[in-house]
Design a protein around this motif. Sequence first.
Motif, PDB file in Angstrom:
ATOM      1  N   ALA A  72       0.884  -1.160   0.000  1.00  0.00           N
ATOM      2  CA  ALA A  72       0.000   0.000   0.000  1.00  0.00           C
ATOM      3  C   ALA A  72       0.927   1.216   0.000  1.00  0.00           C
ATOM      4  N   ALA A  81       9.155   5.637   9.581  1.00  0.00           N
ATOM      5  CA  ALA A  81       8.349   5.350  10.773  1.00  0.00           C
ATOM      6  C   ALA A  81       8.701   3.998  11.385  1.00  0.00           C
ATOM      7  N   TYR A  95      -0.835  -2.899  11.600  1.00  0.00           N
ATOM      8  CA  TYR A  95       0.161  -2.826  10.535  1.00  0.00           C
ATOM      9  C   TYR A  95       1.179  -3.965  10.712  1.00  0.00           C
ATOM     10  N   TYR A 107       0.478   0.776  20.964  1.00  0.00           N
ATOM     11  CA  TYR A 107       0.794   1.274  19.618  1.00  0.00           C
ATOM     12  C   TYR A 107      -0.523   1.374  18.850  1.00  0.00           C
ATOM     13  N   VAL A 146      -2.852   3.389  15.509  1.00  0.00           N
ATOM     14  CA  VAL A 146      -2.808   4.133  14.236  1.00  0.00           C
ATOM     15  C   VAL A 146      -4.184   4.797  14.067  1.00  0.00           C
ATOM     16  N   ASP A 197       1.055   6.256  15.705  1.00  0.00           N
ATOM     17  CA  ASP A 197       1.674   6.234  14.378  1.00  0.00           C
ATOM     18  C   ASP A 197       0.826   7.084  13.431  1.00  0.00           C
ATOM     19  N   LYS A 202       4.207   8.243   2.933  1.00  0.00           N
ATOM     20  CA  LYS A 202       2.919   8.179   2.245  1.00  0.00           C
ATOM     21  C   LYS A 202       2.554   9.525   1.611  1.00  0.00           C
ATOM     22  N   ALA A 245       3.833  -3.378   2.772  1.00  0.00           N
ATOM     23  CA  ALA A 245       3.890  -2.085   3.459  1.00  0.00           C
ATOM     24  C   ALA A 245       2.483  -1.526   3.552  1.00  0.00           C
TER      25      ALA A 245
HETATM   26  C1  LIG Z   1       0.859   2.542   9.776  1.00  0.00           C
HETATM   27  C2  LIG Z   1       2.206   2.500   9.135  1.00  0.00           C
HETATM   28  N1  LIG Z   1       3.298   2.728   9.872  1.00  0.00           N
HETATM   29  C3  LIG Z   1       4.522   2.709   9.343  1.00  0.00           C
HETATM   30  C4  LIG Z   1       4.713   2.440   8.012  1.00  0.00           C
HETATM   31  C5  LIG Z   1       6.112   2.402   7.478  1.00  0.00           C
HETATM   32  O1  LIG Z   1       6.514   3.703   7.220  1.00  0.00           O
HETATM   33  P1  LIG Z   1       7.979   4.069   6.773  1.00  0.00           P
HETATM   34  O2  LIG Z   1       8.076   3.821   5.301  1.00  0.00           O
HETATM   35  O3  LIG Z   1       8.095   5.521   7.097  1.00  0.00           O
HETATM   36  O4  LIG Z   1       8.936   3.238   7.552  1.00  0.00           O
HETATM   37  C6  LIG Z   1       3.612   2.201   7.190  1.00  0.00           C
HETATM   38  C7  LIG Z   1       3.787   1.872   5.774  1.00  0.00           C
HETATM   39  O5  LIG Z   1       2.889   1.375   5.136  1.00  0.00           O
HETATM   40  C8  LIG Z   1       2.324   2.240   7.777  1.00  0.00           C
HETATM   41  O6  LIG Z   1       1.233   2.012   7.047  1.00  0.00           O
END
Ligand SMILES: Cc1ncc(COP(=O)(O)O)c(C=O)c1O
Length: 506
Positions: free
Chosen positions: A124, A187, A212, A270, A272, A305, A336, A506
């Motif tokens: 994604a 992240a 995630y 954790y 989101v 996150d 993103k 991802a």
């Molecule tokens: C909720 C979430 N956290 C972290 C990430 C990873 O992010 P990064 O590419 O900044 O490591 C993603 C990637 O899809 C994500 O959806």
Amino acid sequence: MSGSLNPSSLARLLGRWNVGAAPAYRELADVVRLLVLDGRVALDVALPSERSLAVTLGTSRTTVTAAYALLREQGFLSGGQGSRSRSRIPGHGAATAGGNDDGRRLSGAPGLAVPDGILDLAYASLPASGEVVHRAFAAALTELPALLPGFGYDALGVGPLRAAIAARYTAAGVPTTAGQILVTSGAQHALNIVLRTLAGRSGKVLVEHPSYPNALDAIRAAGCRTVTVAMPAAPRAGTAAPVHDGGGAAGWDLEAMESALVQQRPAMAYVVPDFHNPTGRLMPDSQRRRLVASAAAAGTVLVVDETLRELNLDGAQSTPMAAFSPAVVSIGSLSKSHWAGLRTGWIRASEPLIQRFAAARTTFDLGGPVVEQLAAAHLVNDLAEPLPARLAALRENRDTLLKLVRGHLPGWEPERPDGGLSVWCRLPDPVSTALAVLAPDFGIRLAAGPRFGVGGAFEHYLRLPFTLPPEQLETAVVALRAAQARLDGAPQLRRSLPAQPAAAIA
Ligand SMILES: Cc1ncc(COP(=O)(O)O)c(C=O)c1O
């Protein structure tokens, strides 16, 4: 990166591969194929010899030989006949030290590298906002000479980027100093630093379920235990929506989160809340306030996150979680909003905590690359620039995907996401892994539902990203319909394969 896999490592990854639903060689090939597809077996890795694997698995050499032959025929192994068989994906050449070589660019999806002929629904993620990113790097190069006399090591991140991120939080209503920001390589890196600092080995980490996958993997790899709290299921077609505190169609189950916090007292939670991956839900402010208070009462550090926060498809308002308490730890990323290839993210927390994170970071790396950070500062200062075009395309993709699924896949129940990059879809039967295994035969790659959960949950779900343009989404949904038809006609294929963590999504 090339390497080799010894028989016991492969046996561990294979888990219970022979359930007797098909000839043993086919079952073995199916599971190896899944492992290659979802990244648990990396590309260009030498598999064990047929003899050694047969001995380790306690099966006949004929079974392993036939499985390897089938995988070779399907394009998932190269070599053999005297040389070790190596993992590959159809359409990819052998991987080199620099990564896979011949991922082709699909027309209509500039920058999206996928194996020739395979539509990738496991990621994604979007191509870069190319021009904007390029311009930022050009500006960064002109600023670089001023930093060259320095040592180049900075565990906290370069000043201009930390200031830009802090200014962004301040503008969003969360007063923040540059001292409250630590720049990370994305992240995922940020989460690892936070886990290393706050959770401790064998500590408990509360997570939404589903969540995630790479975060679940990181928590597991840090030696922590997950405390899962189920996200309420979306209302089924023709049923009344359950009522949740201020939530949308389904929201979060705050009562369940609160009782897990009280009973389990996890070191960390954790979450989101901004276009949750995989459901795309947005947590309403009333729930945010409640969750922050409940975590504080339980002595749990709330780690939020915000990677997907900018992908707000319907313009719904929400307050950054950190506005409700200085104790909240926020994680952000440019992956993103701009491009995952930037590998730039951050942590926002209190200054003392940021110092602890910086100390923990040096066990992973000693800082991020400077030019990338200078470029990222430009992107953060002008964060909104690429978003309108990005969001307009995503909105069209989301609506197209929902229409296609409803039109072509009766019985599938896609949940309409508030934002983010994917649709979480309930399947009529628990066949998510079986679909993921079959998918490449139909030209698509999928991340099976259990990847988003713990202990094999979510066989009834599939995450469908809407990052491909509409015409490719149509091809993908037609392919899904064909894969589903194959399953309907071959019930022996409807079996669960071991659900395990992996990296290639991802
Ligand atoms: C909720 C979430 N956290 C972290 C990430 C990873 O992010 P990064 O590419 O900044 O490591 C993603 C990637 O899809 C994500 O959806």
